[in-house]
Design a protein around this motif. Sequence first.
Motif, short mmCIF file in Angstrom:
data_model
loop_
_atom_site.label_atom_id
_atom_site.label_comp_id
_atom_site.label_asym_id
_atom_site.label_seq_id
_atom_site.Cartn_x
_atom_site.Cartn_y
_atom_site.Cartn_z
N ILE A 5 12.67 -2.79 -0.31
CA ILE A 5 13.59 -3.59 0.48
C ILE A 5 14.06 -4.79 -0.34
O ILE A 5 13.34 -5.31 -1.17
N LEU A 43 12.56 -9.66 7.87
CA LEU A 43 11.71 -9.25 6.75
C LEU A 43 10.32 -8.78 7.18
O LEU A 43 9.85 -7.74 6.73
N VAL A 47 8.85 -5.20 5.98
CA VAL A 47 7.77 -5.21 4.99
C VAL A 47 6.66 -4.23 5.36
O VAL A 47 6.05 -3.63 4.48
N ALA A 50 7.49 -0.89 3.80
CA ALA A 50 8.02 -0.87 2.44
C ALA A 50 6.90 -0.82 1.41
O ALA A 50 5.78 -1.25 1.67
N TYR A 53 9.14 -5.30 -2.39
CA TYR A 53 10.13 -6.24 -1.87
C TYR A 53 10.81 -6.93 -3.05
O TYR A 53 10.15 -7.48 -3.92
N SER A 55 13.01 -9.95 -3.87
CA SER A 55 13.32 -11.22 -3.22
C SER A 55 14.46 -11.95 -3.92
O SER A 55 14.44 -12.13 -5.14
N VAL A 67 6.13 -8.03 -5.04
CA VAL A 67 7.40 -8.75 -4.87
C VAL A 67 8.04 -8.91 -6.25
O VAL A 67 7.38 -9.33 -7.21
#
Length: 93
Positions: A5, A43, A47, A50, A53, A55, A67
Amino acid sequence: MKKIIVACGSGVATSQTVASKLAKLLKERKVNAVVEAVDIKSLKHYVKDADAYVSIVKSKEEFNIPVFNGVAFLTGMGQEQELEKIIKLIKEG
């Protein structure tokens, strides 16, 4: 298939741009993943399902998934390094 995502403040322009670019780069390298742009307000919901992520904006929250730096895909600075990290995550899974 891994799900990645991408989130920005509104979930419209910036996250869509990064998600589209990331999906294209992964496809060029024949790496299969679902890349989805979401808004930062949703989010927490996304999350949960997912694997990673990407960002674009700083978040005070910590997540239980890797992340990655989405700004790299906007500026090109550090893009290859972030892409390689994402590919490694996908291939390990």
